[in-house]
Design a protein around this motif. Structure first.
Motif, mmCIF file in Angstrom:
data_model
loop_
_atom_site.group_PDB
_atom_site.id
_atom_site.type_symbol
_atom_site.label_atom_id
_atom_site.label_comp_id
_atom_site.label_asym_id
_atom_site.label_seq_id
_atom_site.Cartn_x
_atom_site.Cartn_y
_atom_site.Cartn_z
ATOM 1 N N GLU A 285 -12.534 -7.364 0.777
ATOM 2 C CA GLU A 285 -12.599 -7.908 -0.574
ATOM 3 C C GLU A 285 -12.314 -9.410 -0.597
ATOM 4 N N ALA A 286 -11.424 -9.873 0.260
ATOM 5 C CA ALA A 286 -11.167 -11.310 0.350
ATOM 6 C C ALA A 286 -12.414 -12.040 0.844
ATOM 7 N N GLU B 174 -10.050 -2.412 -11.450
ATOM 8 C CA GLU B 174 -9.218 -1.795 -10.415
ATOM 9 C C GLU B 174 -8.623 -0.484 -10.919
ATOM 10 N N THR C 256 -11.468 -12.767 -7.136
ATOM 11 C CA THR C 256 -11.185 -11.383 -6.761
ATOM 12 C C THR C 256 -12.478 -10.619 -6.555
ATOM 13 N N GLY D 5 -5.149 1.682 -2.355
ATOM 14 C CA GLY D 5 -5.282 0.458 -1.584
ATOM 15 C C GLY D 5 -5.339 0.728 -0.099
ATOM 16 N N ASN E 86 0.846 -1.193 0.000
ATOM 17 C CA ASN E 86 0.000 0.000 0.000
ATOM 18 C C ASN E 86 0.879 1.240 0.000
ATOM 19 N N TRP F 71 -9.692 -2.677 3.127
ATOM 20 C CA TRP F 71 -10.299 -3.095 1.863
ATOM 21 C C TRP F 71 -9.929 -4.537 1.556
ATOM 22 N N CYS F 72 -8.644 -4.845 1.714
ATOM 23 C CA CYS F 72 -8.167 -6.183 1.348
ATOM 24 C C CYS F 72 -8.908 -7.257 2.129
ATOM 25 N N GLN F 73 -9.117 -7.023 3.423
ATOM 26 C CA GLN F 73 -9.850 -7.997 4.231
ATOM 27 C C GLN F 73 -11.286 -8.150 3.741
#
Length: 368
Positions: free
Chosen positions: A60-61, A221, A71, A52, A46, A56-58
């Motif tokens: 989105e996963a 993205e 994804t 990013g 990031n 978000w990553c958590q």
């Protein structure tokens, strides 16, 4: 995730699928616009908050896990998600089919923003979309449709799109990933408003796109980065926290919707009722072929607008509100927003109240 798990287990594991010793069981939001840079330029996960964020990553996963995608990308609203997906897939010279009986703002976006750029926009309702898809480059399906609750046969539509070489996008907001898995039925992308049942508390806006085509997801993205249609980290954390209880909430909402649909079915003041899980509903055959749960929405027609207002006024549990998927049972008279429905048409979003209490209250309000 194993198919042996039930909905609540799936939701809880999606939120915290890879526990790390020493890390919080329920991590808080990472609220940052800038991140420390490394001497090894380009190695940082990031760098800047528009590109990013760990929260978000958590989220989105978890969304990708629930939708059966490789994804997922979060957006600042459902409309931000769906318009990004349409901008990426529908280019000048292409033919785009959008639901004539779905969310009205999507039709407005297509007509006002895509058509002037050279996209041919065609509208089709749930029973026309198969024919329309035969000459399309991009097809957007919403199923069940909002607010009529007609169901599009996604197996059939996906086959038509594959033969044509068209992209199929499916709005999965109404059934949620616990009720329907469009990617497994042949869709290229899933778009949805997480504002509704996923967040579930009527207190934020969020959206997402999920898919398994790397090139499409990379374009999306990039579109998000350049347009800035991002989800705030605090809102992302709230959605993530809410996902853990999605299985419980959605189960009760579906239970309440089915009970209400059954109670409305023979009530003298209800002219018609639609619920895809109700045997005898026109959409029931298609729904049982592709849906695991039938959702929390019920549509009814009362004699006129005054009857809808009286229903809410006499009830102790109903609230008058647009949107859906919250913990409170709400009523929305859709003609108010310009939907082509009778004045007495109402969309009811079942909440998580005790089923017997909710049915008794609404029947008493109807009889009052």
């Amino acid at each position: 995730m194993s198919d042996r798990y039930g909905d609540s287990t799936r939701a809880v594991k999606a939120v915290n699928s890879q526990p790390v010793p020493g890390e919080p069981v329920g991590p808080g939001p990472v609220m940052a616009s800038a991140f420390h840079l490394s001497d090894d330029e380009g190695s940082e996960p990031n760098t800047y908050g528009r590109a990013g964020n760990p929260t978000w990553c958590q989220l989105e996963a978890a969304l990708a896990e629930l939708e059966g995608a490789t994804t997922a990308l979060s957006f600042g609203s459902g409309m931000a998600a769906i318009t990004a997906a349409l901008r990426v897939t529908a280019k000048a010279g292409s033919v785009l089919v959008v639901p004539a009986d779905g969310y009205y703002q999507v039709r407005r976006f297509a007509a006002e923003s895509l058509a002037p750029l050279g996209v041919t926009v065609r509208e089709a309702n749930a029973d026309q979309i198969y024919e329309a898809a035969g000459s399309a480059d991009v097809v957007l399906a919403e199923t069940p449709t909002n607010p009529a609750l007609d169901v599009v046969d996604l197996h059939r539509l996906a086959e038509i799109c594959r033969e044509r070489g068209a992209r199929l996008l499916v709005d999965n907001t109404t059934p949620t990933p616990l009720g329907q898995q469009p990617l497994s039925l042949g869709a290229d992308l899933v778009v949805a408003s997480a504002t509704k049942a996923l967040a579930g508390h009527s207190d934020l806006l969020a959206g997402y796109v999920a898919g398994s085509h790397p090139e499409l997801m990379a374009l999306l993205e990039r579109e998000r980065l350049l347009s800035g249609a991002i989800l705030g980290s605090f809102e992302a954390w709230l959605v993530l926290r809410s996902l853990g209880s999605l299985g419980l909430r959605f189960e009760r909402q579906c239970q309440n919707a089915m009970a209400l649909a059954g109670a409305f079915r023979h009530h003298p003041k209800v002219r018609s009722v639609r619920y895809p899980g109700l045997p005898g509903d026109p959409s029931y055959p298609a729904a049982v072929g592709q849906m695991r749960r039938f959702g929390g929405l019920v549509s009814i027609e009362l004699p006129d607008a005054a009857a809808v207002h009286a229903l809410v006024r006499r009830s102790e549990l109903l609230v008058a509100a647009t949107s859906f998927g919250g913990i409170h049972t709400s009523v929305d008279r859709r003609a108010r927003w310009g939907d082509p429905v009778p004045d007495g048409f109402a969309r009811i979003s079942a909440g998580i109240e005790d089923t017997d209490d909710l049915v008794s209250d609404i029947l008493a309000a109807l009889d009052g």
